[in-house]
Design an enzyme around this catalytic site. Structure first.
Site, PDB file in Angstrom:
ATOM      1  CE1 TYR A 261     -10.265   2.491  -0.190  1.00 42.48           C
ATOM      2  CE2 TYR A 261      -9.610   4.786   0.120  1.00 42.48           C
ATOM      3  CZ  TYR A 261      -9.301   3.440   0.104  1.00 42.48           C
ATOM      4  OH  TYR A 261      -8.024   3.045   0.404  1.00 42.48           O
ATOM      5  CG  ASP A 296     -11.335  -2.243  -5.679  1.00 41.62           C
ATOM      6  OD1 ASP A 296     -11.972  -1.291  -6.141  1.00 41.62           O
ATOM      7  OD2 ASP A 296     -10.210  -2.136  -5.152  1.00 41.62           O
ATOM      8  CE  LYS A 368      -9.130   0.640 -11.139  1.00 41.32           C
ATOM      9  NZ  LYS A 368      -8.682   1.465  -9.999  1.00 41.32           N
TER      10      LYS A 368
END
Length: 525
Positions: A261, A296, A368
């Site tokens: 990320y 995500d 998640k």
């Protein structure tokens, strides 16, 4: 729910390719350390606080770096100084900051006595973390906890005391996890802010004092509502392992901690990120903290239908990187998201395929699941329906952690009544559809199953190409999230260094022992 007929051989190929990628990076990581990792060692020794608003740990690491001693690690000079001057690590740090002591030319202690004293300090400090883990277990045993999927909400006021007020309300409304959104830009700071903070930008600074205040508040409200309330924050950015230590000492339960990320979305140098994430994950593993990975986010810059295979490929890699740091599957909150355009025909079927596929491939991980954000338009009625469909997919596929969608997404940070409606939405659907998955099966060869096959095929191809070409090269080519990053670009590269032959980090050695990892780096368990 009946299972998708996924090809086990292809899943094994994907996992083997991801393992090869992680192993090659483990060898790279084992030869290097960073300024953040060394500051983390100092924090593990109990050094905290600031001098002229500069953290003591930064002052010490900068002194070691300027004197050419950092390549040997920060632990040894501090421990030698403690023994030579009969002081604690904190007292040594304060003396160094005030210019009363230089870490160069510290007298050499007797080897046997040095070994005994080092071992004593390492054991004492890691036992504190073990104690926090046992404390969490005791709370859960006494109070109980919510049922999965955990209801996860965020607070983001910038003021920790207002965050606490909103977190208490959220727990009373039914939330199981409260995440304090971090102030914008903190991930790019090469130091951890100190103390209680009441001003932030889009969120609240992640500090150990703020962690402690929120933890105490959630424990109090947990006693009131009769269930343990988990606390989440961000273990990412240039201080990734330092924040892991702060979270471990203050009994955080969940940390956002992704392998890629910071590289993709914060332009942090990839070498720096991978070295830091390794040690941060060891600490999270030992503290019993669940990590949440950030797949995500790929879907905020790339199309969720076309890039679905990159999400799956990243989940495989995050899994393998986590194993190398000692994280078990039960602490892997692998991320994915309900981010396909609501205007796609049969889009719900595609979302269901992705979620069910992840559930089957990572059966023990508390996945998640992230809500729709990219295609939320400000139409609160349509948005509430999008969130409802998201909740339906979650309960049908047994997700672990549900970050609740807000009908006011894209309008403002959530108000308390926004959270109330989001929690009611999820509770209504989860309760009414709790065992729906036990009653239905997938049509063999149908659209859902075929979609899962296609995504898995693409993920296998991508991972095998990456295993052949290398992770750095793949990131340079922009294979993830349509974002390209150079190997020697981005922030933080100057903080990476090669370890000298006498480098020592006894905390890592003891963690490897306690986590039952091999003594040899680059060896799969």
């Amino acid at each position: 729910m009946g299972c998708l007929n996924l090809d086990t051989h292809k899943i094994n190929r994907a996992r083997e390719a991801a393992q090869n990628i992680a192993q090659s990076m483990d060898q790279f990581i084992s030869q290097r350390s960073t300024v953040a990792t060394e500051r983390t060692v100092l924090r593990l020794l109990g050094i905290d606080g600031v001098y002229d608003d500069i953290p003591y740990v930064n002052i010490i690491v900068e002194q070691l770096q300027s004197s050419g001693m950092l390549e040997g690690g920060a632990f040894t000079p501090i421990m030698k100084a403690c023994m030579a001057y009969h002081k604690t690590p904190q007292e040594i740090a304060e003396a160094v900051a005030q210019g009363e002591l230089s870490l160069a030319n510290i007298p050499q202690p007797a080897p046997e006595r040095y070994e005994q004293e080092s071992t004593r300090w390492v054991k004492k400090q890691l036992d504190i973390i073990q104690g926090k883990r046992e404390e969490r277990d005791q709370f859960i045993q006494t109070l109980g906890e919510g049922q999965q999927p955990y209801l996860y909400v965020i607070v983001a006021t910038g003021d920790i005391y207002e965050d606490i007020r909103q977190a208490r309300v959220a727990a009373r409304q039914g939330a199981d996890i409260v995440a304090v959104i971090r102030s914008t830009g903190q991930s790019l700071l090469d130091y951890v802010p100190y103390g209680i903070t009441r001003e932030g930008y889009g969120g609240t600074y992640a500090t150990q004092a703020n962690f402690k205040a929120m933890r105490e508040a959630l424990d109090d409200v947990g006693e009131e509502v009769g269930r343990y309330i988990r606390l989440c924050n961000y273990c990412s950015g240039l201080c990734m392992p330092e924040i892991a230590v702060a979270g471990a000492f203050e009994r955080l339960d969940v940390m956002l901690n992704d392998a890629l990320y910071g590289i993709l979305f914060r332009d942090i140098n990839m070498q720096r990120t991978l070295v830091d994430q390794y040690f941060s994950r060891m600490i999270n593993a030992y503290a019993g903290i669940m990590i949440n990975t950030g797949e995500d986010n790929y879907l905020t810059t790339a199309d969720a239908v076309e890039a679905a295979h990159t999400v799956l490929a990243s989940q495989f890699m995050n899994e393998q990187f986590a194993y190398y740091s000692g994280l078990p599957s039960q602490q892997l909150g692998l991320g994915h998201a309900f981010e396909m355009s609501p205007d796609i025909k049969d889009g719900f079927l595609l979302e269901l395929a992705q979620a069910q596929m992840a559930r089957q491939i990572f059966p023990e991980a508390p996945l998640k699941y992230m809500p729709p954000t990219k295609h939320m338009t400000g139409n609160i009625f349509k948005g509430h329906i999008q969130d409802a469909l998201f909740n339906v997919v979650s309960i049908m596929t047994n997700q672990g952690v549900q970050l609740l969608g807000m009908m006011t997404e894209a309008m403002h940070t959530p108000h308390m009544h926004d959270r109330q409606l989001a929690i009611e939405n999820a509770q209504y659907i989860f309760n009414n559809m709790r065992h729906l998955s036990d009653e239905i099966t997938f049509k063999p060869g149908g659209k859902i199953e075929q979609r899962a096959h296609d995504v898995l095929d693409q993920a296998v191809q991508l991972l095998e190409e990456m295993a052949q070409r290398g992770l750095f090269e793949t990131l340079e080519e922009g294979k993830f999230a349509d974002v390209k990053r150079p190997r020697d670009g981005g922030r933080g590269l100057s903080g990476v260094f090669l370890k000298s032959p006498d480098y020592a980090n006894p905390f890592e050695d003891e963690l490897r022992s306690r986590l039952k990892l091999s003594e040899l780096r680059g060896v799969r368990q």
